[in-house]
Enzyme design. Structure first.
Site, PDB file in Angstrom:
ATOM      1  N   ARG A  30     -13.047  -9.037  -0.754  1.00 36.28           N
ATOM      2  CA  ARG A  30     -12.433  -8.553   0.496  1.00 36.28           C
ATOM      3  C   ARG A  30     -11.999  -7.084   0.317  1.00 36.28           C
ATOM      4  O   ARG A  30     -11.420  -6.700  -0.683  1.00 36.28           O
ATOM      5  CB  ARG A  30     -11.214  -9.417   0.830  1.00 36.28           C
ATOM      6  CG  ARG A  30     -10.455  -8.978   2.081  1.00 36.28           C
ATOM      7  CD  ARG A  30      -9.269  -8.080   1.768  1.00 36.28           C
ATOM      8  NE  ARG A  30      -8.504  -7.727   2.956  1.00 36.28           N
ATOM      9  CZ  ARG A  30      -7.559  -6.801   2.976  1.00 36.28           C
ATOM     10  NH1 ARG A  30      -7.261  -6.119   1.901  1.00 36.28           N
ATOM     11  NH2 ARG A  30      -6.914  -6.524   4.090  1.00 36.28           N
ATOM     12  N   THR A  56      -0.227   1.429   6.739  1.00 36.81           N
ATOM     13  CA  THR A  56       0.131   0.371   5.793  1.00 36.81           C
ATOM     14  C   THR A  56       0.420  -0.915   6.556  1.00 36.81           C
ATOM     15  O   THR A  56       1.076  -0.889   7.590  1.00 36.81           O
ATOM     16  CB  THR A  56       1.337   0.760   4.911  1.00 36.81           C
ATOM     17  OG1 THR A  56       1.687  -0.374   4.108  1.00 36.81           O
ATOM     18  CG2 THR A  56       2.548   1.193   5.722  1.00 36.81           C
ATOM     19  N   GLY A  57      -0.114  -2.023   6.055  1.00 36.56           N
ATOM     20  CA  GLY A  57       0.072  -3.286   6.763  1.00 36.56           C
ATOM     21  C   GLY A  57      -1.180  -4.122   6.657  1.00 36.56           C
ATOM     22  O   GLY A  57      -1.970  -3.957   5.711  1.00 36.56           O
ATOM     23  N   THR A 106       0.815  -1.204   0.000  1.00 42.98           N
ATOM     24  CA  THR A 106       0.000   0.000   0.000  1.00 42.98           C
ATOM     25  C   THR A 106       0.858   1.267   0.000  1.00 42.98           C
ATOM     26  O   THR A 106       1.891   1.306   0.651  1.00 42.98           O
ATOM     27  CB  THR A 106      -0.820  -0.072   1.310  1.00 42.98           C
ATOM     28  OG1 THR A 106      -1.614  -1.227   1.254  1.00 42.98           O
ATOM     29  CG2 THR A 106      -1.689   1.139   1.519  1.00 42.98           C
ATOM     30  N   GLY A 144     -10.008  -3.867   2.398  1.00 45.72           N
ATOM     31  CA  GLY A 144      -9.121  -3.606   3.531  1.00 45.72           C
ATOM     32  C   GLY A 144      -9.391  -2.282   4.210  1.00 45.72           C
ATOM     33  O   GLY A 144     -10.467  -1.685   4.075  1.00 45.72           O
ATOM     34  N   ASP A 145      -8.397  -1.798   4.935  1.00 47.51           N
ATOM     35  CA  ASP A 145      -8.531  -0.558   5.708  1.00 47.51           C
ATOM     36  C   ASP A 145      -8.385   0.694   4.845  1.00 47.51           C
ATOM     37  O   ASP A 145      -8.823   1.779   5.231  1.00 47.51           O
ATOM     38  CB  ASP A 145      -7.468  -0.515   6.825  1.00 47.51           C
ATOM     39  CG  ASP A 145      -6.057  -0.615   6.265  1.00 47.51           C
ATOM     40  OD1 ASP A 145      -5.843  -1.391   5.298  1.00 47.51           O
ATOM     41  OD2 ASP A 145      -5.167   0.079   6.772  1.00 47.51           O
ATOM     42  N   GLY A 192      -4.568  -4.884   6.896  1.00 49.11           N
ATOM     43  CA  GLY A 192      -5.711  -3.990   7.029  1.00 49.11           C
ATOM     44  C   GLY A 192      -6.736  -4.371   8.079  1.00 49.11           C
ATOM     45  O   GLY A 192      -7.295  -3.500   8.754  1.00 49.11           O
TER      46      GLY A 192
END
Ligand code: GLY
Length: 317
Positions: free
Chosen positions: A210, A233-234, A182, A212-213, A236
């Site tokens: 799906r 970042t990581g 990201t 994510g964040d 989510g």
């Protein structure tokens, strides 16, 4: 006039190890991060807005194959690319987000357009793409996002699924250095306005649409002139559970923590539930924090306070 303007960017956090990153690839990352931060900083230096700065910085990374956003987005289980993005203005708390985007060349421009040209915050999938066409955003064929490295990455994960008879979804940045994450940017402009933006292809082999964040305001992105601007970042799901970006802002306003302590605390909370990743944040005085709990995070910062451009990859740098 605020003389403490500045910008920070990330290009993903994860298991980025010196011994696995070839000198050539490392040089390519450092060059791409330098171009991204320089483009954003120049806008701020010339008196432009933090929103324009974060957008310009992200476009560089979305147009590069190196990062998991735009051109370099990872593949889903169904061999498509589904991208997420968000942007937020700290002055007005206006924001725009997109999810399940498949044909929009620059998801960050989409998010900005939602923020400025619609009465909504989040648009998804086919409807989002109709909106993009209505506003003449650049639409591309799926093959634009087909890069050899991401395709190979998907095949490896699927092979591994077969061998282990398990279902695997991997983070864009897990494991070796062919998987990175990201992208995000946060900035403070000369008018004292903060902005944050994030763009992602999500996770390799993701299925069931799906999300994510990244397109979730408060989880992956947040900006408020009273406190700070944050991009995560990581993994989510963990940032969604913790509402990390807004949590950093809240720790500053309710607990009176400074930016550095609030950001560190957010990473401690992430570690406590076994999440992995990093954040970048800038406050209303131009202080910058970039903590992580991973071995590395592609990152860069440039502020009028520090007066020098800094590009880093490994945690110990
Ligand atoms: N942080 C990006 C994602 O999990 O999708």
């Amino acid at each position: 006039m605020n003389n403490n303007f500045g910008i920070a960017i990330h290009g993903g956090a994860g298991t980025i190890l010196r011994e696995k990153l070839s000198p050539k690839l490392e040089q390519q990352f450092r060059a791409a991060l330098t171009l991204s931060i320089s483009n954003g900083y120049k806008i701020l230096q010339d008196g432009g807005s933090s929103l324009d700065a974060v957008q310009a910085a992200i476009i560089v990374m979305e147009n590069s194959e190196l990062f998991n956003a735009g051109k370099g987005a990872v593949f889903t289980h169904d061999e498509t690319n589904e991208m997420d993005s968000s942007i937020m203005c700290g002055k007005t708390l206006a924001c725009g987000c997109g999810t399940l985007l498949k044909h929009i060349k620059n998801p960050i421009i989409f998010a900005r357009t939602v923020m400025e040209k619609s009465e909504h915050v989040l648009l998804a999938s086919d409807g989002a793409e109709q909106f993009a066409k209505l506003h003449n955003l650049e639409i591309v064929e799926p093959k634009y996002f087909h890069t050899k490295r991401r395709w190979f990455q998907l095949q490896v994960v699927k092979e591994n699924e077969k061998e282990t008879e398990t279902t695997r979804t991997i983070l864009d940045h897990d494991g070796d250095n062919s998987k990175h994450g990201t992208v995000g940017a946060v900035a403070l402009d000369k008018d004292g306005n903060l902005a944050a933006a994030t763009s992602s292809g999500g996770m390799t082999n993701k299925r069931f649409n799906r999300i994510g964040d990244t397109p979730m305001i408060g989880a992956g992105t947040y900006a408020d002139n009273a406190t700070c601007a944050v991009s995560t970042t990581g993994h989510g799901e963990y940032f969604m559970r913790l509402v990390t970006a807004k949590d950093i802002s809240d720790m500053m306003s309710y607990k009176n923590l400074d930016l550095i302590d609030a950001s560190k605390e957010a990473i401690s909370k992430l570690s406590a539930i076994d999440g992995s990743g990093g954040v970048i944040a800038i406050d209303k005085d131009g202080n910058i924090a970039m903590p992580m709990n991973t071995p590395g995070m592609y990152r860069a910062s440039f502020s009028a306070n520090d007066k020098e451009l800094s590009v880093k990859i490994f945690v110990e740098e």
